[in-house]
Design an enzyme around this catalytic site. Structure first.
Site, PDB file in Angstrom:
ATOM      1  N   GLY A 150      70.411  22.933 -45.486  1.00  0.00           N
ATOM      2  CA  GLY A 150      71.027  22.395 -46.685  1.00  0.00           C
ATOM      3  C   GLY A 150      71.690  23.492 -47.498  1.00  0.00           C
ATOM      4  CB  CYS A 151      74.657  23.443 -49.693  1.00  0.00           C
ATOM      5  SG  CYS A 151      74.386  21.846 -50.498  1.00  0.00           S
TER       6      CYS A 151
END
Length: 338
Positions: free
Chosen positions: A147-148
């Site tokens: 995930g970012c």
């Protein structure tokens, strides 16, 4: 070097992947899909993308070229079934969804609000942060792209090296994201740019799906007892970028020069930049790049770490290309540096 198929190439991350692949000549994109855009060419949909071959978007169910590496930029529920299907057919797979990141099925299903019917494939996936899992990625056939937000937190903590053993198991994270990282892939009007212009708000408080991801991978790489993670994301009135402020506590005040520790830990990392002061961290310095910028400041036992990345590049498509390069034996920086 490798043939690439991108499923979901019409979305934000898919478009970013096409941009990145257009800047290199070793990998060839041979197949792109989007049910909504099927029949249209890249130039019709993304005229700003100068692509060597003006490929036509296919439907998701169309046959994927046999030897291609498959990139899944599709919704979570689609990835659940698609990743195993392509793996069983002999493809290497990179999944940009979050459904193969967490190793606790109950937690995964709670945060992603779905029933995971292929959980037996979880242990086959390598978590795709190259700076941490580079050796495993070189031999992987299945990569779960991180995930970012998670990347912006896990990686700075990892770079603290042996000092992680002196951390108390409580991590407070305050992250600010542009709309493309905070739900811009959906049609929820609450995440549109018009809804955030001249506005600012928190969202998914104590319920964001990247919170257990941060907890799992900080725990697995740090030796901390299962850490409590308090993660609060906020929505900025900008299009791209994430800035995270991470508050950590040590059992005793470290005597080492912490900036030097970060610099030494990232000495051979092409996409990590250590800045001298946290005030130097800015979104504009990382936008449209695969860089992660990090700095910190200590007061007594308390450490404040600030990081920034582009959620569409180092937080998604750029990190995926970095992983593809490792999986295929290409130069890791291919397509990601000028």
């Amino acid at each position: 070097m490798a043939e690439i198929s991108i499923l979901g190439a019409g979305g934000l991350t898919g478009k970013e992947l096409l941009l990145l692949f257009s800047r290199q000549k070793e990998h060839e994109v041979v197949h792109i899909t989007s049910d909504k855009l099927a029949g249209k060419t890249i130039s019709e949909v993304f005229p700003e993308v100068s692509f060597p071959k003006n490929l036509v978007f296919k439907k998701h169910e169309d046959i994927v070229p046999l030897k291609s590496l498959v990139v899944l930029a599709v919704p979570n529920e689609v990835s659940v079934e698609s990743a195993p299907k392509f793996l069983d057919a002999g493809h290497k797979v990179i999944d940009l969804s979050g459904v193969y990141r967490l190793h606790n099925q109950e937690i995964l299903e709670k945060y992603y609000k779905l029933k995971h019917t292929r959980f037996n494939y979880i242990n086959r996936a390598v978590f795709g942060i190259p700076e941490i899992f580079r050796d495993q990625l070189k031999n992987a056939d299945f990569v779960s792209n991180p995930g970012c937000f998670s990347t912006s937190v896990i990686l700075p903590i990892f770079l603290l090296g042996q000092l992680r053993k002196n951390l108390r198991p409580r991590i407070i994270v305050d992250s600010k994201s542009g709309v493309s990282g905070a739900g811009g892939r959906t049609e929820d009007s609450g995440y549109s740019y018009t809804s955030v212009y001249e506005n600012f708000r928190a969202y998914k408080i104590l319920s964001h799906q990247h919170e257990p991801e941060i907890r799992e991978y900080v725990y697995s790489k740090s030796g901390l007892s299962d850490p409590e993670v308090i993660f609060t994301p906020h929505l900025l009135p900008v299009y791209r970028g994430i800035l995270s402020t991470i508050v950590l506590e040590f059992d005793s005040e470290p005597e080492q020069d912490l900036i030097s520790i970060l610099e030494n830990s990232s000495l051979n990392e092409p996409f990590i930049r250590i800045l001298k002061t946290p005030e130097e961290i800015e979104l504009k310095k990382v936008q449209h790049t695969n860089f992660l910028d990090i700095s910190l400041r200590k007061r007594g036992n308390t450490l404040v770490v600030v990081s920034a990345l582009d959620n569409l590049v180092k937080g998604a498509a750029g990190q995926a290309l970095q992983n593809i390069n490792l999986m295929t034996g290409a130069k890791e920086t291919l397509g990601l540096l000028p």
